[in-house]
Design an enzyme around this catalytic site. Structure first.
Site, PDB file in Angstrom:
ATOM      1  N   SER A 183       0.844  -1.194   0.000  1.00 40.40           N
ATOM      2  CA  SER A 183       0.000   0.000   0.000  1.00 40.40           C
ATOM      3  C   SER A 183       0.881   1.246   0.000  1.00 40.40           C
ATOM      4  O   SER A 183       1.599   1.484  -0.956  1.00 40.40           O
ATOM      5  CB  SER A 183      -0.974  -0.023   1.185  1.00 40.40           C
ATOM      6  OG  SER A 183      -1.983   0.937   1.030  1.00 40.40           O
ATOM      7  N   ASP A 410      -8.931  -6.239  -4.318  1.00 43.36           N
ATOM      8  CA  ASP A 410      -8.484  -5.161  -3.435  1.00 43.36           C
ATOM      9  C   ASP A 410      -9.634  -4.179  -3.223  1.00 43.36           C
ATOM     10  O   ASP A 410     -10.216  -3.675  -4.177  1.00 43.36           O
ATOM     11  CB  ASP A 410      -7.286  -4.442  -4.058  1.00 43.36           C
ATOM     12  CG  ASP A 410      -6.582  -3.509  -3.094  1.00 43.36           C
ATOM     13  OD1 ASP A 410      -7.261  -2.650  -2.502  1.00 43.36           O
ATOM     14  OD2 ASP A 410      -5.358  -3.619  -2.944  1.00 43.36           O
ATOM     15  N   HIS A 446      -6.906  -6.265  -0.072  1.00 38.79           N
ATOM     16  CA  HIS A 446      -5.840  -5.268   0.042  1.00 38.79           C
ATOM     17  C   HIS A 446      -4.772  -5.720   1.031  1.00 38.79           C
ATOM     18  O   HIS A 446      -5.033  -5.877   2.221  1.00 38.79           O
ATOM     19  CB  HIS A 446      -6.425  -3.927   0.490  1.00 38.79           C
ATOM     20  CG  HIS A 446      -5.423  -2.821   0.517  1.00 38.79           C
ATOM     21  ND1 HIS A 446      -4.811  -2.337  -0.615  1.00 38.79           N
ATOM     22  CD2 HIS A 446      -4.915  -2.100   1.550  1.00 38.79           C
ATOM     23  CE1 HIS A 446      -3.985  -1.365  -0.292  1.00 38.79           C
ATOM     24  NE2 HIS A 446      -4.019  -1.207   1.016  1.00 38.79           N
TER      25      HIS A 446
END
Length: 524
Positions: A183, A410, A446
Site C-alpha cells: 500500500s 483489493d 488489500h
C-alpha cells in the site's frame, strides 16, 4: 549476559553518522534482550508468519532535521546482536503513515527473526495516524516540507542512514539491501526504484498506492456518485450483487472455487442491472429485501471506475468480486435512512491537500466541481507524490530487481492501476521481464486483508534469489480456501501470464504442481 556485539550498542559507536543536507539532533542506542513476538503474515506481505524467540538487537534511534525546513524526522534501526545475515530489510508504512507504527514494528520483528538488520522512518510525521495534525500550516497553506518528506525525501535519508549505522556497528556494510512494503509501503518501494535507484538491490512492493491524484478521487467516486443520485443503497444489496457476480463469473476460469480469476471477462459478461428486483435475505437487517436499481447503479459505477462529467473514464474501478462494503462504497443505514460513509484516506487528501480546507464539504459537489477538484490535485502534486515515472533505466542499470503484487479483489486500490504502470514500464523497456515482474493474485484483498486467497508468502525469498543468484521468479505459490473451506495450493504468474490448470495430465486441482503459467488470455 551481553551478546558479543552488545558492548557496541552505545551512541559513541555511531558518532560519525552524517547525512548531506541534514543535521543530526540526537541519537540513542539501546540493547534490547529477550525479545519475543508473534508476527503474522499480514504484517509481512511477502513472507510467512514467524515466531521471534528471545532475540537480542541494538535499537538505534536517530532524530534529525533538514536545516531551514523546520522539520524533525526519526529513523529507527534494529540490528541483530547475533546471527546477522549481512542483509538489510527496510519496512514500508501504510495509509498516511510512513513507518514507526505497530504493524511496522511487527514486520521489523519478523525481519530480526530472519537475521536481517531492519529500519523504518516516520518521515517527520511523528505518531500521527492521519494527516489532520500536520497537513496544513494554516488554512490554505499546505505543509509542503512534510509532504515531500513523506513522498520521497525521507526514503533516501533512511537508506543512507541505515547503511551507515550498519557499517558502524558491524564494521562492514550490508552485502545486499531490500525493501518490503504494501500500500503506502508499495508506493514507497516504487518511489525508491524511480528516484533513488541505488538505495536497494531488491524491492517488493505490494498493492502500490501510486498515482495518488487519480487514486484518491477514484476512492471518493462511489460516494460522489451516490451523492449525485441522492440515494444510498443498503450494504447488503451491494453484497448480494457481489455474490451474484461471483456465482456467475467463478466458472469463467474453468475451476469453481469461489474466486473470480477472469475479472475482465466478468465485466463483459455479468450485468449488475439484471439483478434488479431479485429477492435476498439481508442478514444485517434480518429481513428480505429486493436489489434496487440504485444498488445496481452504484456497483456498476464502482466497477467501471471514475468518470468525468463528459462520461470519459479517468481511472479504473474495483474488480467484480470485491467486497464493496469494506471499501469505497460503504453506507450506513442504522438510523433508518441510508447515508454514505466516505473513506478517510480519500476525503482527507481532497479536503486537506487539494481544497486546503479541513471544513471543506465533499458531499455537495456537482460533477463538474468534483472533476475540477481532482484536476487541481494533479496540477499541484503529481510531481511530488504521483510515483508514476515509468523510466526505470537507472534502477535497471544498477542491477536492481523489482517485484510487485496486487490482489484482484483489493477493496481500496484498483489493481488495474499497477497493471497500467507495468505496461508503461514495459513500453519503455523491452527487457522489462529481466528486472521487473508483477503478480496478480485472484481472490486476495488489500495487502492480504480479505478474500479466500492468501498472499504470495514466498515472493520475498524469490526476490532475494533473483538479486543474489539471478534466479528469476517464474511463478509464486499461494493458497486458496475453496467453497468447502479446504485449502488448495495454487500458483500466480508474472503478468501478463496466467495460471493454467493442466487437466490433461493432472487431476488434482488443489495441487500447485498441476498448474503452469501461460500467455493465453483464456487461462485456467
Amino acid at each position: 549476559m551481553a551478546t558479543p556485539l552488545g558492548s557496541r550498542c552505545v551512541p559513541a559507536t555511531f558518532q560519525n553518522l552524517s547525512l548531506f543536507g541534514a543535521e543530526v539532533l540526537s541519537l540513542s542506542a539501546t540493547l534490547v534482550t529477550n525479545y519475543s513476538a508473534s508476527v503474522p503474515a499480514i504484517d509481512r506481505f511477502t513472507q510467512p508468519p514467524v515466531e521471534v524467540q528471545n532475540a537480542s538487537f541494538c535499537n538505534i534511534t536517530v532524530s534529525y532535521t533538514h536545516p531551514g525546513q523546520n522539520d524533525a524526522l526519526v529513523v529507527e534501526a534494529w540490528l541483530p546482536a547475533t546471527g546477522w545475515n549481512r542483509r538489510l530489510q527496510a519496512v514500508g508504512g501504510g495509509g498516511f503513515v510512513a513507518g514507526r507504527s505497530d504493524p511496522v514494528y511487527s514486520a521489523m520483528s519478523g525481519a530480526i527473526a530472519d537475521g536481517y538488520a531492519t529500519v523504518t522512518t516516520d518521515a517527520g510525521l511523528g505518531t500521527a495516524p492521519d494527516p489532520t495534525t500536520w497537513a496544513l500550516l494554516s488554512p490554505g497553506n499546505v505543509n509542503l516540507y512534510d509532504l515531500q518528506n513523506l513522498a520521497s525525501v525521507s526514503l533516501e535519508d533512511e537508506a543512507i542512514m541505515a547503511k551507515s549505522i550498519i557499517k558502524s556497528y558491524y564494521g562492514q556494510p550490508p552485502a545486499f539491501s531490500y525493501w518490503n512494503g504494501c500500500s503506502q509501503g508499495g508506493r514507497q518501494g516504487l518511489m525508491l526504484a524511480q528516484r533513488y535507484p541505488t538505495a536497494y538491490d531488491g524491492i517488493a512492493a505490494g498493492a502500490p498506492a501510486l498515482h495518488w491524484n487519480d487514486l484518491f478521487p477514484s476512492m471518493q467516486w462511489p460516494q460522489q456518485f451516490m451523492a449525485m443520485l441522492g440515494q444510498y443503497p443498503h450494504a447488503c444489496e451491494l453484497s448480494a450483487i457481489t455474490s451474484e457476480a461471483i456465482s456467475a463469473c467463478d466458472k469463467l476460469d474453468g475451476v469453481v472455487d469461489g474466486v473470480i480469476s477472469d475479472v475482465d471477462g466478468c465485466l463483459t459478461t455479468f450485468d449488475p442491472f439484471k439483478t434488479v428486483g431479485r429477492a435476498f435475505h439481508c442478514t444485517q437487517e434480518n429481513r428480505t429485501l429486493e436489489i434496487s436499481l440504485t444498488a445496481a447503479a452504484v456497483v456498476n459505477a464502482t466497477w467501471q471506475g471514475i468518470r468525468n462529467a463528459e462520461g470519459a473514464q479517468l481511472w479504473p474501478g474495483l474488480n467484480p468480486g470485491t467486497d464493496l462494503t469494506a471499501g469505497a462504497a460503504i453506507t450506513n443505514c442504522s438510523s433508518g435512512t441510508c447515508v454514505g460513509v466516505p473513506l478517510a484516506l480519500s476525503s482527507q487528501w481532497l479536503s486537506l491537500f487539494v481544497a486546503r480546507d479541513p471544513s471543506f464539504d465533499l458531499s455537495r459537489l456537482s460533477h463538474a466541481a468534483f472533476d475540477w477538484l481532482a484536476h487541481q490535485g494533479k496540477q499541484r502534486y503529481d510531481s511530488v507524490i504521483g510515483t508514476d515515472d515509468a523510466d526505470l533505466s537507472a534502477f535497471r542499470q544498477a542491477g536492481g530487481k523489482l517485484v510487485t503484487f496486487h490482489g484482484l479483489i483489493d477493496q481500496l486500490v484498483p489493481s488495474k492501476g499497477i497493471e497500467k504502470y507495468y505496461n508503461e514500464v514495459s513500453a519503455l523497456h523491452r527487457d522489462v521481464h529481466g528486472f521487473y515482474r508483477h503478480f496478480e493474485v485472484p481472490g486476495m484483498g488489500h495487502c492480504l486483508v480479505g478474500g479466500p486467497s492468501g498472499g504470495p508468502l514466498k515472493l520475498f525469498d524469490q526476490l532475494r534469489a533473483w538479486v543474489e543468484n539471478g534466479t528469476a521468479p517464474e511463478q509464486t505459490p499461494v493458497q486458496v480456501t475453496d467453497l468447502q473451506g479446504n485449502l488448495q495450493n495454487r500458483i500466480v504468474c508474472p503478468y501478463p501470464q496466467k495460471p493454467v490448470f493442466n487437466n490433461r495430465s493432472c487431476a488434482a486441482v488443489a495441487e500447485a504442481r498441476c498448474w503452469s503459467c501461460s500467455r493465453r488470455v483464456t487461462a485456467l
